[in-house]
Motif scaffolding. Sequence first.
Motif, PDB file in Angstrom:
ATOM      1  N   GLU A  41      27.216  25.696   9.717  1.00 49.60           N
ATOM      2  CA  GLU A  41      28.320  26.504   9.241  1.00 49.60           C
ATOM      3  C   GLU A  41      29.633  25.757   9.457  1.00 49.60           C
ATOM      4  N   LEU A  42      30.547  25.881   8.500  1.00 46.55           N
ATOM      5  CA  LEU A  42      31.777  25.095   8.533  1.00 46.55           C
ATOM      6  C   LEU A  42      32.592  25.330   9.789  1.00 46.55           C
ATOM      7  N   VAL A  43      32.655  26.562  10.256  1.00 44.23           N
ATOM      8  CA  VAL A  43      33.485  26.833  11.432  1.00 44.23           C
ATOM      9  C   VAL A  43      32.935  26.113  12.660  1.00 44.23           C
ATOM     10  N   LEU A  44      31.612  25.956  12.735  1.00 42.50           N
ATOM     11  CA  LEU A  44      31.005  25.207  13.838  1.00 42.50           C
ATOM     12  C   LEU A  44      31.217  23.713  13.659  1.00 42.50           C
ATOM     13  N   LEU A  45      31.048  23.229  12.417  1.00 44.76           N
ATOM     14  CA  LEU A  45      31.275  21.806  12.157  1.00 44.76           C
ATOM     15  C   LEU A  45      32.699  21.419  12.514  1.00 44.76           C
ATOM     16  N   ALA A  46      33.656  22.291  12.175  1.00 47.46           N
ATOM     17  CA  ALA A  46      35.055  22.008  12.496  1.00 47.46           C
ATOM     18  C   ALA A  46      35.269  21.975  14.004  1.00 47.46           C
ATOM     19  N   ALA A  47      34.612  22.877  14.727  1.00 47.77           N
ATOM     20  CA  ALA A  47      34.761  22.892  16.185  1.00 47.77           C
ATOM     21  C   ALA A  47      34.176  21.632  16.812  1.00 47.77           C
ATOM     22  N   ILE A  48      33.041  21.163  16.301  1.00 50.89           N
ATOM     23  CA  ILE A  48      32.409  19.965  16.841  1.00 50.89           C
ATOM     24  C   ILE A  48      33.303  18.745  16.670  1.00 50.89           C
ATOM     25  N   GLN A  49      34.112  18.726  15.608  1.00 52.98           N
ATOM     26  CA  GLN A  49      34.964  17.562  15.350  1.00 52.98           C
ATOM     27  C   GLN A  49      36.033  17.373  16.418  1.00 52.98           C
ATOM     28  N   HIS A  50      36.282  18.388  17.246  1.00 52.29           N
ATOM     29  CA  HIS A  50      37.260  18.254  18.325  1.00 52.29           C
ATOM     30  C   HIS A  50      36.690  17.509  19.531  1.00 52.29           C
ATOM     31  N   LEU A  51      35.380  17.292  19.576  1.00 53.23           N
ATOM     32  CA  LEU A  51      34.764  16.662  20.733  1.00 53.23           C
ATOM     33  C   LEU A  51      34.844  15.145  20.643  1.00 53.23           C
ATOM     34  N   PRO A  52      35.052  14.452  21.765  1.00 51.67           N
ATOM     35  CA  PRO A  52      34.959  12.989  21.765  1.00 51.67           C
ATOM     36  C   PRO A  52      33.553  12.547  21.360  1.00 51.67           C
ATOM     37  N   PRO A  53      33.411  11.332  20.850  1.00 54.74           N
ATOM     38  CA  PRO A  53      32.119  10.908  20.284  1.00 54.74           C
ATOM     39  C   PRO A  53      30.926  11.080  21.217  1.00 54.74           C
ATOM     40  N   ARG A  54      31.025  10.669  22.462  1.00 58.41           N
ATOM     41  CA  ARG A  54      29.863  10.744  23.356  1.00 58.41           C
ATOM     42  C   ARG A  54      29.504  12.192  23.673  1.00 58.41           C
ATOM     43  N   GLN A  55      30.510  13.026  23.873  1.00 58.21           N
ATOM     44  CA  GLN A  55      30.237  14.441  24.113  1.00 58.21           C
ATOM     45  C   GLN A  55      29.606  15.079  22.877  1.00 58.21           C
ATOM     46  N   ARG A  56      30.105  14.710  21.735  1.00 61.44           N
ATOM     47  CA  ARG A  56      29.568  15.246  20.485  1.00 61.44           C
ATOM     48  C   ARG A  56      28.107  14.863  20.324  1.00 61.44           C
ATOM     49  N   ALA A  57      27.797  13.590  20.590  1.00 62.16           N
ATOM     50  CA  ALA A  57      26.420  13.125  20.451  1.00 62.16           C
ATOM     51  C   ALA A  57      25.498  13.839  21.427  1.00 62.16           C
ATOM     52  N   ALA A  58      25.937  13.993  22.664  1.00 64.50           N
ATOM     53  CA  ALA A  58      25.113  14.682  23.664  1.00 64.50           C
ATOM     54  C   ALA A  58      24.869  16.130  23.258  1.00 64.50           C
ATOM     55  N   LEU A  59      25.910  16.798  22.757  1.00 61.71           N
ATOM     56  CA  LEU A  59      25.782  18.193  22.347  1.00 61.71           C
ATOM     57  C   LEU A  59      24.814  18.337  21.183  1.00 61.71           C
TER      58      LEU A  59
END
Length: 453
Positions: free
Chosen positions: A244-262
């Motif tokens: 869902e777009l609202v989740l994708l937008a929220a994920i974009q706020h994470l630094p790369p390593r945190q994003r990958a781990a999540l």
Amino acid sequence: MAADPCPVCGKPLADRTGRTGRGSVYCSAACRQKAYRERHGGAEGFGVQELIDDIGRQAGRLVPQPPQALYAHVSQLSVAVARLRRVARTARDTALDTRPSTDSVTPTPVTQLTETDFGALTERYRREIHVHCYRMTGSYDEAEDLVQETFLRAWRARDGFQGRASARTWLYRIATNACLDLLRRTARRPQRYEPVPGMNHGDGEPPARITWLQPYPDDEMPDDRMPVDDESPESAAVSRETLELVLLAAIQHLPPRQRAALVLRDALGLTAAETAEALDTSVASVNSALQRARPTLREHLPRQRADWRTTVPTDGQRAVLDRYMAAVGRLDFDAMAALLTEDVTLTMPPNPFWFVGRDAIIDFVRVSLDPNSPMFLGHWRSLPTRANGQLAAANYVRRPGTGIYRAQVLDVLRFDDREGHGGRSGDGEGERIVEITSFEPHLFPAFGLPLRL
């Protein structure tokens, strides 16, 4: 050394001399889309029975009146029938599909596969690797290129594959690292929209601006398989395979390593040890990254859980979509306004335009949709579609003096189902649109939509 040719048209790619970063796989957006259509023109064998059942349900709902609703429903049905036709054609041409399970270790070691067999192996995982790259980057176009880069890296590194894990896990590790390399090079982070001189943006706070955000076709989305382990918003949002777009937008706020781990840990369901191996780090580092990522994710999600949780669209929401498309076709501003919440938000990535509030949005569209305006754009037609698990309208415009409707904008809708606002009767009278994300039309072919009507 001569530049590699475009795999579609054979023309040489742009010279990269003196330039850093990853080069494009194709010479133009048109070639990228042609390659996409060639790869996905057939079916991948997923959900055939569900597709047949859905066509039956859609056909059973057809009624001759009102004409606008009949046209919208028939258009939606025709898209599903076209997909089923591609399924049948591919099944006829291939006769048998002998692909092994995607969860098994490759029967033949990767190092012993011929180039043809290796291509068949990677094609088996293309869809989910594409989804993974999209979730990491938020960009459909970049996901296309990253899939190509992942498989190129895998071919070059096949001698180093030890077979301790499945080929699927091995490809996910390569794809994740390709995404991380891109994110490190671009170092992009969401910003806040800025006021545009002379434009009424409304009284609300500027939303986050994510210029690279693009929609994702529902046909390519994974099934929802992951259970919810607890009631925390961030866990429920990521433990389901949602885009869902609202989740994708929220994920974009994470630094790369945190994003990958999540993404690896919560969206894909890998263990902490598997995630650590994929990121070439320790389990403790993975857990630490998750502890920082989850609160950040929660900060950028809507407060009401029902506002962001992906659900099957209701009959009421489908009715609102029909009314929305009809209002656009009639250039009926009052009907448009009646479908929007008072605090509705409109963004148009990658463009700088944004609006908060029903009045601000209507003032904006009136300039180009009012036939008496000197900036009148033309007459509109819309087709229903789905993007990121949400209802959407593909809008076409026929400019004055022409007879062809050309693709103009894809509106992805999010509905307000807060208590006291959501529709429960199924007629759409209580449903309202709380967010519209409008995208440029170059991805219409990825949705199976024509560029002209």
